[in-house]
Design a protein around this motif. Sequence first.
Motif, short mmCIF file in Angstrom:
data_model
loop_
_atom_site.label_atom_id
_atom_site.label_comp_id
_atom_site.label_asym_id
_atom_site.label_seq_id
_atom_site.Cartn_x
_atom_site.Cartn_y
_atom_site.Cartn_z
N UNK A 166 51.45 41.27 38.05
CA UNK A 166 51.10 42.53 38.32
C UNK A 166 50.18 43.35 37.47
N UNK A 167 50.42 43.22 36.00
CA UNK A 167 49.63 43.90 35.15
C UNK A 167 48.35 43.11 35.02
N UNK A 168 48.35 41.79 35.23
CA UNK A 168 47.04 41.30 35.07
C UNK A 168 45.90 41.52 36.44
N UNK A 169 46.69 41.77 37.63
CA UNK A 169 45.84 42.03 38.67
C UNK A 169 45.10 43.53 38.56
N UNK A 170 45.59 44.40 37.84
CA UNK A 170 44.85 45.52 37.62
C UNK A 170 43.41 45.57 36.90
N UNK A 171 43.40 44.75 35.73
CA UNK A 171 41.93 44.70 35.12
C UNK A 171 41.13 43.77 35.82
N UNK A 172 41.67 42.75 36.57
CA UNK A 172 40.90 41.96 37.39
C UNK A 172 39.99 42.74 38.46
N UNK A 173 40.93 43.77 39.27
CA UNK A 173 40.06 44.43 40.17
C UNK A 173 39.30 45.47 39.39
N UNK A 174 39.72 46.36 38.38
CA UNK A 174 39.00 46.99 37.64
C UNK A 174 37.71 46.49 37.01
N UNK A 175 37.58 45.28 36.96
CA UNK A 175 36.49 44.49 36.36
C UNK A 175 35.53 44.41 37.60
N UNK A 176 35.84 44.21 38.83
CA UNK A 176 35.27 44.28 40.21
C UNK A 176 34.70 45.57 40.38
N UNK A 226 51.57 46.53 45.34
CA UNK A 226 50.45 45.58 45.18
C UNK A 226 49.27 46.66 45.85
N UNK A 227 49.33 47.38 46.71
CA UNK A 227 48.21 47.95 47.45
C UNK A 227 47.68 49.19 46.55
N UNK A 228 48.84 49.76 46.04
CA UNK A 228 48.44 51.05 45.21
C UNK A 228 47.85 50.51 43.74
N UNK A 229 48.34 49.49 43.19
CA UNK A 229 47.68 49.02 41.95
C UNK A 229 46.42 48.47 42.33
N UNK A 230 46.26 47.68 43.41
CA UNK A 230 44.88 47.41 43.80
C UNK A 230 43.93 48.58 43.99
N UNK A 231 44.40 49.76 44.34
CA UNK A 231 43.27 51.03 44.52
C UNK A 231 43.54 51.24 43.26
N UNK A 232 44.05 51.51 42.61
CA UNK A 232 44.07 51.93 40.97
C UNK A 232 43.13 51.14 40.27
#
Length: 412
Positions: free
Chosen positions: A47-57, A99-105
């Motif tokens: 979950x921690x890794x998903x946030x920077x991946x989506x932030x890079x996107x 998961x949805x909230x962290x993706x949006x974040x």
Amino acid sequence: MTEVLRRGRASLAFSFFAQGAVFALLVTRIPAIQDRYGMSDAVLPVFLAAVPILAGAGSVTTEHLVRRIRPSRVLRWSQPAAMLALVAVGAGDGIAVLAAALAAFGLAVGALDASMNMLGVSLQRAYGRSIMLSFHAAYSLGGIMGASLAWAGAHWHLALWVSYLPVVAVLLPAVFVGSRWYVDAAGAEKTGEAGGAGTDGAGSGAGAVVFKALLPLCLVMTFAYIGDSTVSNWSAKYLQDTLGSSEQLATVPYNVYMVTTLLGRAIGDVGVRRFGAVAVVRLGSLVAALGFAVVAAAPGAWVGMLGFTLLGLGLCVLVPQTFAAAGRLFPGSSDAAIARLNVFNYVGFLVGSPLVGALGDAWSYRGAMLVPMVLVLVTLAYARSFAPRADRYGGGHERPRTADVGRGSNGV
């Protein structure tokens, strides 16, 4: 400076402040988030890794967006989105909601980080002197507030949404009103010329970003954020699990880190003007490496916090100066350069968080702290990339333009 630039600087500084508070509220309550959603230590790094991946996107998307709309508009709408996502993290009742909230974040944070720094670099160009560290100092001040509120939430055993909602209710309308005074690159240049400050090209208008030239700064950004993510994602667990502190005390290292980061950035612009960016970056790298060494060897929680204190003083100068150096390197396409450079912010988070976790589980968390220490020392090899262009290439091939020169010997 004209009143337009002053208002633009103040409103952008408040945006940095708000983002610092929101991010601190998230990362300092990671143990509480883990407990709320019943995540194991093996699942948490995913979950921690998903946030920077989506932030890079989000940052890559912003590079394309700013070709059609102003960075100020991207910032105006992405910052409220990040705040609302934070509330959703605290109020969710299942892994899918989290998961949805962290993706949006993550997506929103990528867009707002890129657009904030685009505006900061263009304002620095209009001012004609180093002010970039002052924006990141505002971020640190916000982080202190967020970490302090997180401590209060842990102390009083408040539900996550109870900790998050009042902060967002205050900050969200404030940043939206303040967004009226953001100053984009074109406006900064026009106003800077009217006010007498030198300028040297539009943020996204002309020129191309050569990745080979940008690569040294990308590496420095990655190493700096590996160090920063180690503090933000693992300091609480390190103090609690390795050094035996309480849950309340475990929220303190990030707060201490943000306080010393604030102090370093508050005086950093003066240091850059007086001694030059290269000297400031070298000193910061050495102090940060010492901080990691102290954290790794700490016999108890209080010595560990001394190490996090040194980390704040050392790491604080690297990221703002990296963005500023990218703006100088590609003055005609600084928005694109900053958006691409900002991706390596999240590369650092993506590598740093699971790397420390994996090494901690397989070896020890003390040993894991030595890895970011070595990487920060590697930054010394790239320090010349922060020099003004004439200094970097020997003084005879290309002189820095008016806006690239500060009041010190090397300028910024």
